[in-house]
Every structure is written in structure tokens, then in C-alpha cells.
Design a protein around this motif. Structure first.
Motif, PDB file in Angstrom:
ATOM      1  N   LEU A 124       0.813  -1.210   0.000  1.00 17.90           N
ATOM      2  CA  LEU A 124       0.000   0.000   0.000  1.00 17.90           C
ATOM      3  C   LEU A 124       0.851   1.266   0.000  1.00 17.90           C
ATOM      4  N   ALA A 131       1.475   4.020   4.628  1.00 17.94           N
ATOM      5  CA  ALA A 131       0.528   2.959   4.998  1.00 17.94           C
ATOM      6  C   ALA A 131       0.681   2.704   6.491  1.00 17.94           C
ATOM      7  N   PHE A 200      -4.463   1.445   6.940  1.00 19.97           N
ATOM      8  CA  PHE A 200      -4.949   0.147   6.477  1.00 19.97           C
ATOM      9  C   PHE A 200      -5.230  -0.724   7.691  1.00 19.97           C
TER      10      PHE A 200
END
Length: 229
Positions: A124, A131, A200
């Protein structure tokens, strides 16, 4: 060609909340120092990751002795930390000469981090430049102001974990700002420097070991992961 991946493992705890003279990162979890569990998770994720371990200068000899005692022979770069987490991370970043890679910054006392979470953070960060592992709150929460207290919607809040993974160039630039007490993690440093933060889904198992109860919980979780009971 994929970017080089780095991990900075920050291990500067003193063990004060553990009521122990042993720094918490060196305390045993199922017979092995907590810090070794943490490092092994990153090596399980990748043999090619370059790991920078940040330790207080006074603890480096202790770590060397522990590596001999536990036959821990993983290749990593060790550097001295500073007087604060901010300084320690900055020292770790200074060891990275590359400007194009990705770096995960992780607490040394989060030994149950999974290779899957590490992989997600790098994947990510490659897209979003940052992230940050986070989990939803399970309990109700309230905000207090002296004599008053008010319920707030827990759906609007997240508990922040590590790893916190960034493009190397971004986080190096972010750490050029002045240190302040309110900058409690890398995401807050990057945000203060003007960068957007992407979250996330982390894991409730990814606990930070700071109290004696946490050792018991971590051992139970570790045994469950390894034996299913």
C-alpha cells in the motif's frame, strides 16, 4: 524493478512499567527475547529486506550477548538511538542512503506482527506513499473535559499501530521538522510536515508489550498461532 525495502525496528524501552530492570525488548517471550520474535517476523516476510535495529548505546552489548546465547545470527545493521523516539527514528533513517525505496518503521515490542501485515504495508505504501496499521475500537469511548464527559462515536476513531510504512524520501523529509512532544509516532510527524496519511487494517493480535499482563497475553496468542490452542 521493485523498490528496495527497509525496516527500522525501534527498541528503546526501559521496562519501567514492567517493574523490571531488564529493558522490555529483552524480556523473554516463550523463552526467546521479545525483540527476536519481532525481527524474525520481518525476516519471514522477506530474506531481502534490509533491517536497521535502533538500540540505546548502553544496550548494544547486552543485545550482542543475547544473540550469542540464543544463536541469533540474522544479518542486520545496528545503530544507536537518541534521547527520544523521534531522535531514534531519525538516526535509523540516516542509515538509509537510498532515496527511492520504502521503509517500515516498527516498535521492537510488537512481537506478534505477521508477515501478511508487513506485506500489506509495503504494497500500500508503494501506491499511497504511506501505509499506517490501525484497528477499529471495540469499546465505547467518551471525551472528558474537567468536570464534564460526553459519549463520542467510536466509528470515527482508530487505534494506531506499527508498522508505519513510507516512501523513504517522504519520511526522511518529514523528519526534518522540529521535534515536539505531540509527535508521538511517525504518522504524526509526516502529517505535521504536510503529507497525507493512509491507514490500512492492522490486527488486534499486534499488541504492544508494555506491562506484565501484556507478556501473558502475548504468550497465549503466540501459543495459539503456533499450536491452535
Amino acid at each position: 524493478m521493485a523498490s528496495q525495502e527497509y525496516a527500522i525496528i525501534v527498541a528503546g524501552g526501559k521496562g519501567t512499567r514492567m517493574n523490571s530492570a531488564t529493558p522490555k525488548q529483552f524480556m523473554l517471550l516463550n523463552g526467546t527475547p521479545i525483540l527476536m520474535h519481532t525481527l524474525e517476523a520481518f525476516f519471514k516476510y522477506s530474506d531481502h529486506i534490509q533491517i536497521i535495529l535502533v538500540l540505546p548505546s548502553a544496550d548494544i552489548s547486552t543485545w550482542t550477548d543475547l544473540c550469542i546465547r540464543h544463536n541469533f545470527k540474522r544479518q542486520l545493521l545496528i545503530t544507536s538511538g537518541g534521547a527520544s523516539r523521534f531522535e531514534s527514528v531519525k538516526n535509523g533513517l540516516a542509515q538509509i542512503k537510498d532515496e527511492t525505496g520504502l521503509v517500515a518503521i516498527h516498535d521492537g515490542v510488537r512481537p506478534l506482527i505477521s508477515p501478511d501485515i508487513i506485506a500489506a504495508s509495503f504494497r500500500l505504501a508503494a501506491v499511497h506513499q504511506s501505509a499506517i496499521a490501525a484497528v477499529r475500537l471495540k469499546e465505547s469511548i467518551r471525551i472528558t473535559d474537567q468536570d464534564t464527559t460526553k459519549a463520542v462515536d467510536r466509528a470515527n476513531y482508530r487505534l494506531i499501530q506499527t508498522p508505519q510504512t513510507f516512501a523513504v524520501k517522504l519520511i526522511k523529509q518529514a523528519y526534518m521538522i522540529k521535534e515536539e512532544a505531540s509527535l508521538t509516532d511517525d504518522a504524526s510527524v509526516a502529517e505535521r510536515a504536510g503529507y497525507k496519511i493512509s491507514l490500512f487494517e492492522g490486527s488486534y493480535e499486534n499488541i504492544k508489550v508494555t506491562t506484565p499482563e501484556d507478556i501473558a497475553v502475548a504468550e497465549a496468542l503466540l501459543n495459539y498461532k503456533e499450536h491452535g490452542s
